[in-house]
Design a protein around this motif. Structure first.
Motif, PDB file in Angstrom:
ATOM      1  N   GLY A   1       0.803  -1.222   0.000  1.00 33.92           N
ATOM      2  CA  GLY A   1       0.000   0.000   0.000  1.00 33.92           C
ATOM      3  C   GLY A   1       0.833   1.268   0.000  1.00 33.92           C
TER       4      GLY A   1
ATOM      5  N   PRO B   1      -7.069   2.171  -1.209  1.00 33.72           N
ATOM      6  CA  PRO B   1      -6.363   2.245   0.083  1.00 33.72           C
ATOM      7  C   PRO B   1      -6.440   3.624   0.726  1.00 33.72           C
ATOM      8  CG  PRO B   1      -5.047   1.061  -1.531  1.00 33.72           C
ATOM      9  CD  PRO B   1      -6.208   1.644  -2.270  1.00 33.72           C
TER      10      PRO B   1
ATOM     11  N   SER C   1      -7.872   4.284   4.367  1.00 36.74           N
ATOM     12  CA  SER C   1      -7.108   5.007   5.389  1.00 36.74           C
ATOM     13  C   SER C   1      -7.867   6.231   5.864  1.00 36.74           C
ATOM     14  CB  SER C   1      -5.744   5.413   4.824  1.00 36.74           C
ATOM     15  OG  SER C   1      -5.028   4.273   4.399  1.00 36.74           O
TER      16      SER C   1
END
Length: 381
Positions: free
Chosen positions: A31, A151, A155
């Motif tokens: 990531g 991602p 997040s």
């Protein structure tokens, strides 16, 4: 069994089966893009220029469409539903609701109030639309460039949950601001008392309200901290002047003088004349005080104009009271001062009480009083 498993699993530190194989490098964290990935994403930006242009064009189109939707919605609030509308009249007739005769002045004040509320809602909705469109545009541009948006969103969700616990006051302020706008508690231009501060409303936002106090101080009050709202300029305001007269004043003459002061101020000033919405009235004696009788003048005026009208009326009151010899209350009138000397002097009842002298030694230092308990049994002998 353990020997069979140990024979199939190579031990740590043993040599590789292929002597020609090179040792592998440590893999990067999942990531997290490295320099090669960033260079690959930005290497063919020119080939994706068409996609970027399409994203910007779609974002602009979305902003224009919703901007006109907000404008149409706000215009509907500002215009309101006319009573002469056939559908409105039919609905009221079906509900057997009789319409009261509406005054032209009340209709004008209500229209001005709707205009202020519509202006406030338009500013808040335009700001919210701009924030949403910018966030969507940034996400779409990143997706076109090939950056991993998934991602990032995950997040951002985790960070949002963490910030949510620490930003409870912010959420409270926003919710209070939304309900405040829906309930139309106050708008830009109103003079309000919010408990912590009072003044003229300059800006109404979802998080806080900006006030301008009388002395020029700008107050920023969070919406979540507002527990009460006192709106002093909602639709109309009221002039209220209290005057205290001497006990021997003719009450009817004082009432006529106060009403004539309002009429005289309307003649002298066009602003007073244009801001008056009703006839002045003085009900009667409002209170009996130790040195005065109090009369109260009340009159309905345009919003936020009560202070200007009160100043002009007080000036005319001062002139009319002097011309008609109407005396105001003076605290000294209720105090009786007897300047004659007393027939007999006051008698003082203070009596000197005898006391034992304090014993002292040869050097003059005080000694404790003599004890009459010779045998030490705690009783005087």
């Amino acid at each position: 069994m353990f020997a069979l498993l140990s024979s199939k699993i190579p031990l740590a530190g043993s040599a590789s089966a292929d002597p020609s194989a090179t040792p592998t490098t440590e893999p990067s964290l999942p990531g997290v893009p490295d320099a090669g990935d960033i260079g690959e994403w930005l290497g063919d930006v020119e080939s994706r220029a068409g996609g970027l242009g399409a994203v910007v064009l779609i974002a602009l189109l979305v902003w224009v469409i919703f901007h006109y939707v907000i404008k149409w919605f706000v215009h509907g609030i500002e215009k309101g539903t006319p009573i002469s509308d056939p559908k409105t009249l039919a609905a009221l007739k079906k509900a057997k609701i009789r319409l009261p005769q509406q005054d032209d002045m009340d209709a004008r004040l209500e229209a001005e109030r709707r205009r202020q509320r519509a202006h406030t809602l338009k500013r808040v909705l335009d700001s919210a639309l701009a924030v949403v469109v910018v966030i969507m545009l940034v996400m779409a541009v990143l997706a076109v460039l090939g950056l991993p948006v998934g991602p990032m969103l995950a997040s951002a969700g985790i960070v949002g949950v963490a910030l949510g616990f620490g930003a409870q006051s912010l959420v409270k302020d926003i919710l209070a601001g939304v309900f405040m706008l829906i309930e139309d508690q106050y708008g830009v231009g109103d003079v309000v008392d919010l408990g912590a501060a009072a003044g003229s409303v300059e800006e109404v936002g979802l998080r806080c309200t900006r006030l301008r106090a009388l002395d020029g101080t700008v107050w920023y009050v969070p919406n979540g901290e507002i527990t009460r709202v006192g709106n002093m300029t909602r639709l109309w305001s009221r002039v209220m002047i209290e005057v205290r007269f001497a006990y021997d004043t003719d009450v009817e003459a004082a009432k006529d003088a106060m009403i004539d002061a309002v009429k005289s101020a309307a003649v002298e000033s066009d602003d007073v004349k244009n801001n008056l919405l009703g006839e002045p009235e003085v009900a009667g004696i409002e209170s009996l005080e130790y040195n005065a009788i109090m009369l109260r003048l009340m009159c309905q005026v345009n919003p936020a104009m009560q202070w200007d009208v009160q100043r002009e009326v007080r000036r005319e009151m001062r002139r009319i009271f002097a011309e008609r010899n109407i005396r105001l209350a003076v605290p000294g009138d209720a105090i009786i001062v007897d300047e004659k000397p007393a027939k007999r002097a006051p008698r003082i009842n203070d009596v000197r009480r005898p006391h034992d002298e304090q014993p002292a030694d040869d050097e003059g230092r005080p000694l404790p009083p003599a004890s009459h308990d010779l045998d030490g049994d705690g009783e005087s002998d």
